[in-house]
Design an enzyme around this catalytic site. Sequence first.
Site, mmCIF file in Angstrom:
data_model
loop_
_atom_site.group_PDB
_atom_site.id
_atom_site.type_symbol
_atom_site.label_atom_id
_atom_site.label_comp_id
_atom_site.label_asym_id
_atom_site.label_seq_id
_atom_site.Cartn_x
_atom_site.Cartn_y
_atom_site.Cartn_z
ATOM 1 N N ASP A 81 0.823 -1.219 0.000
ATOM 2 C CA ASP A 81 0.000 0.000 0.000
ATOM 3 C C ASP A 81 0.855 1.268 0.000
ATOM 4 O O ASP A 81 0.331 2.376 0.108
ATOM 5 C CB ASP A 81 -0.957 0.007 1.200
ATOM 6 C CG ASP A 81 -0.214 -0.026 2.532
ATOM 7 O OD1 ASP A 81 1.038 -0.038 2.513
ATOM 8 O OD2 ASP A 81 -0.871 -0.035 3.578
ATOM 9 N N GLY A 82 2.173 1.109 -0.093
ATOM 10 C CA GLY A 82 3.058 2.276 -0.187
ATOM 11 C C GLY A 82 3.648 2.708 1.138
ATOM 12 O O GLY A 82 4.555 3.543 1.171
ATOM 13 N N ARG B 299 11.223 27.714 5.357
ATOM 14 C CA ARG B 299 10.881 29.028 4.776
ATOM 15 C C ARG B 299 9.596 29.594 5.387
ATOM 16 O O ARG B 299 9.440 30.787 5.530
ATOM 17 C CB ARG B 299 10.694 28.906 3.265
ATOM 18 C CG ARG B 299 11.977 28.712 2.496
ATOM 19 C CD ARG B 299 11.683 28.767 0.999
ATOM 20 N NE ARG B 299 12.855 28.511 0.206
ATOM 21 C CZ ARG B 299 13.238 27.309 -0.173
ATOM 22 N NH1 ARG B 299 12.546 26.258 0.172
ATOM 23 N NH2 ARG B 299 14.329 27.146 -0.900
ATOM 24 N N GLN B 300 8.666 28.679 5.727
ATOM 25 C CA GLN B 300 7.400 29.140 6.328
ATOM 26 C C GLN B 300 7.646 29.262 7.835
ATOM 27 O O GLN B 300 7.182 28.454 8.643
ATOM 28 C CB GLN B 300 6.279 28.127 6.005
ATOM 29 C CG GLN B 300 4.904 28.489 6.536
ATOM 30 C CD GLN B 300 4.166 29.529 5.694
ATOM 31 O OE1 GLN B 300 4.534 29.791 4.569
ATOM 32 N NE2 GLN B 300 3.146 30.136 6.270
ATOM 33 N N HIS C 262 16.951 28.292 7.058
ATOM 34 C CA HIS C 262 16.490 29.462 6.298
ATOM 35 C C HIS C 262 16.505 30.697 7.203
ATOM 36 O O HIS C 262 16.914 31.776 6.796
ATOM 37 C CB HIS C 262 15.082 29.205 5.757
ATOM 38 C CG HIS C 262 14.507 30.390 5.076
ATOM 39 N ND1 HIS C 262 14.976 30.856 3.865
ATOM 40 C CD2 HIS C 262 13.521 31.246 5.445
ATOM 41 C CE1 HIS C 262 14.295 31.928 3.517
ATOM 42 N NE2 HIS C 262 13.411 32.192 4.457
ATOM 43 N N ASP D 263 22.255 38.587 -2.616
ATOM 44 C CA ASP D 263 21.270 39.494 -1.999
ATOM 45 C C ASP D 263 21.758 39.969 -0.632
ATOM 46 O O ASP D 263 22.681 39.404 -0.047
ATOM 47 C CB ASP D 263 19.887 38.819 -1.890
ATOM 48 C CG ASP D 263 19.946 37.491 -1.177
ATOM 49 O OD1 ASP D 263 20.576 37.424 -0.106
ATOM 50 O OD2 ASP D 263 19.359 36.513 -1.684
ATOM 51 N N LYS E 175 18.796 42.429 -4.802
ATOM 52 C CA LYS E 175 17.907 41.451 -5.461
ATOM 53 C C LYS E 175 16.453 41.844 -5.263
ATOM 54 O O LYS E 175 16.050 42.212 -4.166
ATOM 55 C CB LYS E 175 18.163 40.053 -4.878
ATOM 56 C CG LYS E 175 17.228 38.982 -5.438
ATOM 57 C CD LYS E 175 17.764 37.590 -5.172
ATOM 58 C CE LYS E 175 16.982 36.848 -4.147
ATOM 59 N NZ LYS E 175 17.426 35.478 -3.939
ATOM 60 N N ARG F 173 12.797 39.984 -5.937
ATOM 61 C CA ARG F 173 12.167 38.749 -6.407
ATOM 62 C C ARG F 173 10.889 39.089 -7.153
ATOM 63 O O ARG F 173 10.033 39.808 -6.643
ATOM 64 C CB ARG F 173 11.877 37.802 -5.222
ATOM 65 C CG ARG F 173 11.414 36.443 -5.681
ATOM 66 C CD ARG F 173 11.524 35.380 -4.607
ATOM 67 N NE ARG F 173 12.842 34.749 -4.477
ATOM 68 C CZ ARG F 173 13.367 33.912 -5.350
ATOM 69 N NH1 ARG F 173 12.717 33.600 -6.456
ATOM 70 N NH2 ARG F 173 14.558 33.371 -5.144
ATOM 71 N N ASP G 109 25.809 31.463 -1.535
ATOM 72 C CA ASP G 109 24.384 31.472 -1.161
ATOM 73 C C ASP G 109 24.123 30.330 -0.185
ATOM 74 O O ASP G 109 24.904 29.372 -0.106
ATOM 75 C CB ASP G 109 23.510 31.311 -2.413
ATOM 76 C CG ASP G 109 22.192 32.067 -2.283
ATOM 77 O OD1 ASP G 109 21.812 32.419 -1.148
ATOM 78 O OD2 ASP G 109 21.539 32.300 -3.316
HETATM 79 C C1 R5P Z 1 17.114 33.674 -0.815
HETATM 80 O O1 R5P Z 1 16.838 34.345 0.158
HETATM 81 C C2 R5P Z 1 18.090 32.548 -0.716
HETATM 82 O O2 R5P Z 1 19.258 32.937 -0.063
HETATM 83 C C3 R5P Z 1 18.443 32.011 -2.095
HETATM 84 O O3 R5P Z 1 19.119 33.007 -2.828
HETATM 85 C C4 R5P Z 1 17.231 31.578 -2.861
HETATM 86 O O4 R5P Z 1 16.360 30.832 -2.071
HETATM 87 C C5 R5P Z 1 17.639 30.768 -4.066
HETATM 88 O O5 R5P Z 1 16.504 30.353 -4.754
HETATM 89 P P1 R5P Z 1 16.543 30.114 -6.312
HETATM 90 O O6 R5P Z 1 17.650 29.153 -6.613
HETATM 91 O O7 R5P Z 1 15.187 29.508 -6.606
HETATM 92 O O8 R5P Z 1 16.710 31.427 -6.980
#
Ligand code: R5P
Length: 291
Positions: A35-36, A92-93, A125, A162, A185, A187, A214
């Site tokens: 069933d997974g 992130r949330q 994050h 950023d 940056k 978005r 990053d």
């Molecule tokens: C942003 O705040 C993070 O530091 C990364 O720059 C970001 O999440 C990268 O996401 P992506 O590769 O989708 O541009």
Amino acid sequence: MHVIGGTASTALAERISRELGNAPFGIPFTKRFSDGELYLRVGGRLEGDDVVIVQSTRTDQDLLELLLLEDAVREAGARRTFVVVPYFAYARQDRRFFPGEPVSARALSHHVELDADAVITVDLHSTQTLSHFHKPAFEASGIPALARLLRERTVDILVSPDKGGVDRVRRMAQLLDRPWFALDKRRIDSEHVELAFPSTGTLPIQGKHVVLIDDVITTGGTIVEAARLLKRHGAGAVSAACTHGLFLRDAFERIKAVTDEIYSTDTLGNPAEKASVAPDIAQILAREFTT
Ligand code: R5P
């Protein structure tokens, strides 16, 4: 101390066990029921011992495996369980942006720590996530691992794509003794960004080897735009370095097309995995829990 590597982090777990002086290392036996549903079993004599579970949570299935592993280790009679989540998903949330939403980072923290005596993660994050844990929680950084690697490469200037990454790039700059700056940056949506040089001015990059730093590469949109901008302005070479290399869909190929080299740590398996956070995680385990 025993180390158990979940299926999302087997190689890193083995490296951590080596860093801990060849601590006994094992992987669980896993299979899927028809069933997974996931079945797993941990081996070895864990009764009365400290056990380290290593499992990144790239997918929901990885998270479920982690929760089952924690329960299995407790059932096996471990004295203490230390849970290492190198890539901690849902971070992130980290707050409720709109009514009706969960604080996902908090929800995960509560469940992950339930059967743990301590939690260790890498480059969250947002460090605020640590405040959701009621047990000891530690955040290692991917920067020392990347610095160990970049020390052996040509690096002239370090750049954060950023302003949010200023602390990170500054730390790298200190470790490598190199100059740095951060781009501006904006978005546009989850996959597209606009990047520009800061109005305050930057360092001359003509002919220089610039390394972008990053925390995570997801769709690759940020790094692709940053690399294009730097090359348009005369950078001799542009490399990209990150802690968590998610590289969704064709992100790796798209970045490869506009950069000279891509580096990532081993918090997630990926084609750019060239630096290991194992020494940094082992250092926390040894410092905090070898009594
Ligand atoms: C942003 O705040 C993070 O530091 C990364 O720059 C970001 O999440 C990268 O996401 P992506 O590769 O989708 O541009």
